[in-house]
Design a protein around this motif. Structure first.
Motif, PDB file in Angstrom:
ATOM      1  N   VAL A  61      -7.749  58.315  16.478  1.00 21.07           N
ATOM      2  CA  VAL A  61      -7.377  59.865  15.428  1.00 21.07           C
ATOM      3  C   VAL A  61      -6.037  59.726  15.246  1.00 21.07           C
ATOM      4  N   PHE A  62      -5.831  60.525  14.103  1.00 23.24           N
ATOM      5  CA  PHE A  62      -4.393  60.795  13.888  1.00 23.24           C
ATOM      6  C   PHE A  62      -4.866  62.039  13.375  1.00 23.24           C
ATOM      7  N   VAL A  63      -4.066  63.030  13.535  1.00 24.90           N
ATOM      8  CA  VAL A  63      -3.513  64.083  13.271  1.00 24.90           C
ATOM      9  C   VAL A  63      -2.261  64.652  12.305  1.00 24.90           C
ATOM     10  N   ILE A  64      -2.169  64.783  10.292  1.00 24.46           N
ATOM     11  CA  ILE A  64      -1.173  64.777   9.649  1.00 24.46           C
ATOM     12  C   ILE A  64      -0.770  65.833   9.917  1.00 24.46           C
ATOM     13  N   ALA A  65       0.562  66.157   8.834  1.00 27.03           N
ATOM     14  CA  ALA A  65       0.751  66.896   7.633  1.00 27.03           C
ATOM     15  C   ALA A  65       0.393  67.205   6.961  1.00 27.03           C
ATOM     16  N   ASP A  66       0.871  65.764   5.850  1.00 27.98           N
ATOM     17  CA  ASP A  66       0.766  65.563   5.475  1.00 27.98           C
ATOM     18  C   ASP A  66       0.802  64.042   4.714  1.00 27.98           C
ATOM     19  N   LYS A  67       0.348  63.454   3.598  1.00 27.77           N
ATOM     20  CA  LYS A  67       0.747  61.854   3.025  1.00 27.77           C
ATOM     21  C   LYS A  67       1.859  61.408   2.952  1.00 27.77           C
ATOM     22  N   MET A  68       2.661  62.374   2.346  1.00 30.15           N
ATOM     23  CA  MET A  68       4.273  62.317   1.969  1.00 30.15           C
ATOM     24  C   MET A  68       4.819  61.671   3.350  1.00 30.15           C
ATOM     25  N   LYS A  70       3.027  61.340   6.860  1.00 36.31           N
ATOM     26  CA  LYS A  70       1.758  60.887   7.695  1.00 36.31           C
ATOM     27  C   LYS A  70       2.639  59.629   8.661  1.00 36.31           C
ATOM     28  N   ASN A  71       3.538  58.389   7.866  1.00 32.44           N
ATOM     29  CA  ASN A  71       4.467  57.594   9.127  1.00 32.44           C
ATOM     30  C   ASN A  71       4.830  58.325   9.459  1.00 32.44           C
ATOM     31  N   PHE A  72       5.460  59.064   9.575  1.00 28.05           N
ATOM     32  CA  PHE A  72       6.434  59.385  11.092  1.00 28.05           C
ATOM     33  C   PHE A  72       6.136  60.933  11.657  1.00 28.05           C
ATOM     34  N   CYS A  73       4.991  61.893  10.777  1.00 25.43           N
ATOM     35  CA  CYS A  73       4.963  62.607  11.644  1.00 25.43           C
ATOM     36  C   CYS A  73       3.136  62.898  11.482  1.00 25.43           C
ATOM     37  N   ASN A  74       3.479  62.004  12.862  1.00 26.08           N
ATOM     38  CA  ASN A  74       1.383  61.727  13.313  1.00 26.08           C
ATOM     39  C   ASN A  74       1.694  62.314  14.391  1.00 26.08           C
ATOM     40  N   ASP A  75       0.198  62.122  15.143  1.00 25.53           N
ATOM     41  CA  ASP A  75       0.196  61.249  16.437  1.00 25.53           C
ATOM     42  C   ASP A  75      -1.423  61.537  16.856  1.00 25.53           C
ATOM     43  N   ILE A 112       2.048  55.274  22.587  1.00 26.33           N
ATOM     44  CA  ILE A 112       1.731  56.920  22.042  1.00 26.33           C
ATOM     45  C   ILE A 112       3.706  57.185  22.141  1.00 26.33           C
ATOM     46  N   ALA A 113       4.387  57.157  23.406  1.00 24.99           N
ATOM     47  CA  ALA A 113       5.433  57.161  23.502  1.00 24.99           C
ATOM     48  C   ALA A 113       6.385  56.499  22.702  1.00 24.99           C
ATOM     49  N   ALA A 114       6.164  54.930  21.819  1.00 27.06           N
ATOM     50  CA  ALA A 114       6.474  54.528  21.456  1.00 27.06           C
ATOM     51  C   ALA A 114       6.372  55.212  19.929  1.00 27.06           C
ATOM     52  N   ASN A 115       4.999  55.263  19.799  1.00 27.18           N
ATOM     53  CA  ASN A 115       5.099  55.932  18.342  1.00 27.18           C
ATOM     54  C   ASN A 115       5.887  56.861  18.195  1.00 27.18           C
ATOM     55  N   ARG A 116       5.950  57.897  18.957  1.00 22.76           N
ATOM     56  CA  ARG A 116       6.721  59.147  18.988  1.00 22.76           C
ATOM     57  C   ARG A 116       8.099  58.772  18.644  1.00 22.76           C
ATOM     58  N   LYS A 117       8.671  58.279  19.603  1.00 22.13           N
ATOM     59  CA  LYS A 117       9.684  57.727  19.239  1.00 22.13           C
ATOM     60  C   LYS A 117      10.700  56.737  18.472  1.00 22.13           C
ATOM     61  N   LYS A 118       9.565  56.576  17.709  1.00 26.35           N
ATOM     62  CA  LYS A 118       9.534  55.487  16.241  1.00 26.35           C
ATOM     63  C   LYS A 118       9.076  56.407  15.360  1.00 26.35           C
ATOM     64  N   GLY A 119       8.330  57.508  15.469  1.00 25.33           N
ATOM     65  CA  GLY A 119       8.225  58.908  14.491  1.00 25.33           C
ATOM     66  C   GLY A 119       9.357  59.416  14.590  1.00 25.33           C
TER      67      GLY A 119
END
Length: 289
Positions: A61-68, A70-75, A112-119
């Motif tokens: 399940v993802f929470v994002i700010a917007d579509k633009m 989405k690939n870095f501002c997400n968790d 999760i840590a890797a995804n946050r770091k990459k984002g």
């Protein structure tokens, strides 16, 4: 079916923005986040708690700010298979590089840590890329250099870059760039971005870097092109004051320790005439030091 309840803890960070909640769905074509097909199940206001009905499948399940963004501002949170109801909480955390992304509480796995770091890395690079193009917008090409003689090649070397233009050019100063040059018909903007700015920056390819610049500035119609060993893209901008439309040819380069972007700008009606010459100028670029 089971209930998924998410509480967005109230905070001043991103307090006015409605966050979007998506769930992994292999059958969906609605939105892809981090290469995962997803469908929207709702939104969350600041301080709001909502319950969504989901099936028993294992899913992210993802929470994002917007579509633009989405690939870095997400968790995301990895939901296990089962029938038990699930309660999650979280809130946006202040970090401009990640777009003040939402963070689930008690969600600290290595993935999760890797995804946050990459984002965060990607978000910071996008911030840099936005500055690159943003500083050019509205620039008016100089009309003060006129000459009846045939232009002669002239090599300019400054601030770690060397480029062969013509003697109609002069070095100029424009904030936010490493070095700039202008003539009566064409302006040149060069910017260096060191790998040291962002961990892992050196792993990006020229195409990935160019794609970040395009994404950061909403240049949806721009296409990354590769020709004669050069990687570049084009875009147009209309100066609202002069009503002139300018064409920008943006070439990207990679050295041992930095990315460079060298942009050539000219009035749109002259773009086709100058493109061959601009390509030769772009080929002449070398980096020193």
């Amino acid at each position: 079916m089971r209930n998924l309840t998410i509480r967005r803890t109230k905070t001043f960070v991103a307090c006015l923005a409605k966050l979007k909640v998506y769930i992994e769905d292999p059958a969906s074509t609605e939105l892809t986040i981090n290469n995962i097909p997803c469908r929207k199940i709702g939104e969350l206001k600041n301080g709001e708690e909502k319950t969504f009905q989901i099936d028993e499948s294992e899913a992210k399940v993802f929470v994002i700010a917007d579509k633009m963004s989405k690939n870095f501002c997400n968790d995301y949170y990895q939901l296990p298979y089962g029938q038990e109801n699930i309660f999650l909480s979280g809130k946006p955390k202040y970090n401009p590089a990640s777009g003040n992304a939402f963070r689930f509480d008690n969600n600290n796995s290595p993935d999760i840590a890797a995804n946050r770091k990459k984002g965060t890395q990607k978000g910071l690079i996008i911030l840099i890329a936005a500055i690159i193009v943003g500083a050019v917008i509205g620039y008016t090409i100089s009309s003060g250099l006129f000459s009846s003689k045939t232009p002669q090649p002239k090599t300019f070397s400054s601030d770690g870059i060397s480029i062969t233009l013509t003697d109609e050019f002069r070095k100029s100063n424009l904030g936010n760039f490493t070095v700039t040059f202008d003539s009566k018909d064409v302006a040149v903007f060069a910017l260096e971005e060191s790998f040291s700015l962002v961990e892992g920056f050196e792993e990006y390819t020229l195409e990935q870097y160019a794609d970040l610049v395009i994404e950061a500035n909403g240049l949806d119609s721009s296409e990354i092109k590769t020709s004669d060993g050069l990687t570049y893209f084009e875009y147009e901008f209309t100066n609202t004051q002069t009503k002139e439309t300018y064409r920008y040819f943006s070439f990207v380069y990679k050295t041992n320790d930095a990315f460079w972007m060298v942009q050539f700008a000219t009035i749109d009606e002259n773009a086709e005439e100058y493109f061959a010459q601009i390509t030769q100028w772009a080929k002449s670029v070398e980096f020193v030091g």
